[in-house]
Scaffold this active site. Structure first.
Site, PDB file in Angstrom:
ATOM      1  N   GLU A 166      -0.082   2.404  16.937  1.00  0.00           N
ATOM      2  CA  GLU A 166      -1.261   2.450  16.071  1.00  0.00           C
ATOM      3  C   GLU A 166      -2.415   3.260  16.676  1.00  0.00           C
ATOM      4  O   GLU A 166      -3.483   2.716  16.957  1.00  0.00           O
ATOM      5  CB  GLU A 166      -1.743   1.037  15.747  1.00  0.00           C
ATOM      6  CG  GLU A 166      -0.706   0.202  15.023  1.00  0.00           C
ATOM      7  CD  GLU A 166      -1.280  -1.118  14.482  1.00  0.00           C
ATOM      8  OE1 GLU A 166      -2.486  -1.354  14.647  1.00  0.00           O
ATOM      9  OE2 GLU A 166      -0.515  -1.883  13.886  1.00  0.00           O
ATOM     10  N   GLU A 352       6.129  -3.803  12.764  1.00  0.00           N
ATOM     11  CA  GLU A 352       5.337  -5.033  12.750  1.00  0.00           C
ATOM     12  C   GLU A 352       5.125  -5.460  11.315  1.00  0.00           C
ATOM     13  O   GLU A 352       4.825  -4.620  10.447  1.00  0.00           O
ATOM     14  CB  GLU A 352       3.941  -4.827  13.367  1.00  0.00           C
ATOM     15  CG  GLU A 352       3.927  -4.681  14.856  1.00  0.00           C
ATOM     16  CD  GLU A 352       2.508  -4.501  15.412  1.00  0.00           C
ATOM     17  OE1 GLU A 352       1.526  -4.966  14.777  1.00  0.00           O
ATOM     18  OE2 GLU A 352       2.390  -3.886  16.486  1.00  0.00           O
TER      19      GLU A 352
HETATM   20  C1  FCB Z   1      -1.656  -4.825  14.779  1.00  0.00           C
HETATM   21  C2  FCB Z   1      -1.443  -4.709  16.278  1.00  0.00           C
HETATM   22  C3  FCB Z   1      -0.804  -5.912  16.894  1.00  0.00           C
HETATM   23  C4  FCB Z   1      -1.269  -7.212  16.277  1.00  0.00           C
HETATM   24  C5  FCB Z   1      -1.260  -7.149  14.766  1.00  0.00           C
HETATM   25  C6  FCB Z   1      -1.689  -8.423  14.079  1.00  0.00           C
HETATM   26  O1  FCB Z   1      -2.667  -3.969  14.383  1.00  0.00           O
HETATM   27  O2  FCB Z   1      -0.617  -3.607  16.574  1.00  0.00           O
HETATM   28  O3  FCB Z   1      -1.032  -5.865  18.281  1.00  0.00           O
HETATM   29  O4  FCB Z   1      -2.469  -7.600  16.800  1.00  0.00           O
HETATM   30  O5  FCB Z   1      -2.037  -6.079  14.322  1.00  0.00           O
END
Ligand code: FCB
Length: 448
Positions: A166, A352
């Site tokens: 990110e 994620e």
């Molecule tokens: C993302 C991050 C991760 C976590 C999630 C909830 O932006 O990559 O580390 O904190 O959010």
């Protein structure tokens, strides 16, 4: 193909990151990172907590791996803490740090869990920040050196590498909004950081290829393609502009199109490009990781210095998680398909996806249960969206839940809980929630 619509060789994993779970911040000659400083600065973390101990996974990783093994997950996405490898971000690697990740990778492989390390998930060595951090070009070269050290150490055992996680958050939350470490508020530093994060990715990609490494190398982005609040042309244009900073700004350069002019012009972004940079940034990637939590809805707004892209986020009326993030499962399918069509990556992974919810506890026969029906519904609906994307032809190869454990949620602290497993802050006991059983069944093919 399984009966539930997922390919037989689908990757089923969980995600985590070093600072959020490891703790042990002063052990084995680890240097400090920007998050150690930021989390201890007054008022930066909403609940006043920090990652000094977190889930103590630096010591308790065998327990974490045992949990992954119970899930029958076939992959674990974790990150390497750069300051454990090079305390100050440069120079001779710290053998103790290398040994730790080497043991960790071996322990995963022993349980048939593929290690998916991310080289940078936000814990920049503090000493590099003192020299300007990502706003400085030198940080990208330091990163490439560190990446090479890790390729040499783990390259024979690791088959899926991620450069940066990110980069939008690192650049904009860190250098423009001041919400994340290093806590700066200067758009010009943010634009420089954009370029240097991408350059770091490109230099590491080059080192990977030139080093003859086997396996896949990719980048993980948190793209967003907001929905227009209505069908009007103005609204659709606003949604398009709103997507630029979270999609084209990253994917255009990585896929060889250079930076998007429309964005650069609107924001007056000064990107410190030097000869050869764009070739490095656009070296081939084997996969793109998408982190998805929510989909925003936007309307047009007056353009101005504080709002160069001219849009405003409005409520769509969808229910929200504890983070206040709107729950829009089909947004995940739309995002996957949009990225697949527009930039045509060889492979996509949802690296994620998950939700923070309050847990409800009950004790039955002396055993504690944690009921998290909200998380189960969230995961089920988003996995259905993944299945839909696959059915529509997107090259989606895997899915990782954020996160295995409740952990340190950056500026929100320990209060926001994303885990399939709760962690007792005092005893560090790991207590699987109902969603843990759900995900185990989903992996087994009996829950979706
Ligand atoms: C993302 C991050 C991760 C976590 C999630 C909830 O932006 O990559 O580390 O904190 O959010």
């Amino acid at each position: 193909m399984r009966d539930d619509g997922f390919p037989d060789d689908f990757v089923w994993g969980c995600s985590a990151s070093s600072y959020q779970v490891e703790g042990a911040i002063r052990e084995d000659e680890r240097g400090l990172s920007i998050w150690d400083e930021f989390s201890h600065a007054k008022g930066m973390i909403r609940d006043g907590s920090n990652g000094d101990i977190a889930c103590d996974s630096y010591h308790r990783y065998p327990e974490d791996i045992a949990l992954l093994s119970r899930l029958k997950a076939n992959a674990y996405r974790f990150s390497i803490a750069w300051p454990r490898i090079q305390a100050g971000g440069r120079g001779t690697p710290n053998q103790k740090g290398l040994d730790h990740y080497s043991r960790f990778v071996d322990a995963l492989l022993e349980k048939n869990i593929e290690p998916w390390p991310t080289l940078y998930h936000w814990d920049l060595p503090l000493e590099l920040q003192k020299k300007g951090g990502w706003a400085e070009r030198d940080t990208a070269y330091r990163f490439a050196e560190y990446a090479e050290i890790m390729f040499r150490c783990l390259g024979s055992r690791v088959k899926h590498w991620t450069s940066v996680n990110e980069p939008w958050c690192s650049a904009f939350l860190g250098y423009r909004e001041g919400e994340h470490a290093p806590g700066l508020r200067d758009p010009n530093l943010a634009y420089k950081s954009v370029h240097h994060l991408l350059l770091a990715h490109g230099l590491a990609d080059q080192a990977f290829r030139q080093g003859g490494m086997q396996g896949d190398f990719g980048i993980v982005v948190n793209p967003a393609t907001p929905r227009p609040a209505n069908d009007s042309e103005e609204c659709r244009q606003a949604a398009h502009r709103a997507s630029l900073e979270r999609t084209a700004l990253w994917f255009d350069p990585v896929f060889g199109r250079g930076y998007p002019n429309e964005y650069v012009r609107a924001c007056g972004a000064q990107l410190p490009i030097e000869a050869g940079d764009m070739d490095l940034i656009s070296l081939p990637v084997d996969f793109v990781g998408l982190n998805y939590y929510l989909e925003d809805t936007v309307v047009p707004a007056l353009k101005g210095p504080d709002n160069p892209l001219g849009y405003r986020i409005v409520s769509s009326g969808a229910p929200k998680t504890e983070m206040g993030w709107e729950i829009v499962p089909q947004g995940l399918q739309r995002l996957i398909c949009t990225i697949a069509e527009e930039w045509k990556p060889k492979a996509l992974y949802v690296t994620e996806n998950g939700a923070a919810f309050h847990d409800f506890r009950s004790v039955q026969g002396g055993t504690e249960f944690i009921h998290d029906a909200g998380r189960i519904a969230y995961l089920r609906d988003h996995l259905h969206a993944c299945r839909d994307a696959i059915a529509l032809g997107a090259p989606l190869k895997g899915y990782f839940v954020w996160s295995l454990l409740d952990n340190f949620e950056w500026a929100w602290g320990l209060a926001m809980k994303f885990g399939l497993v709760a962690v007792d802050e005092k005893t560090q006991e790991r207590i699987p929630k109902d969603s843990f059983a759900f995900y185990r069944d989903a992996i087994a093919g009996s829950a979706l």
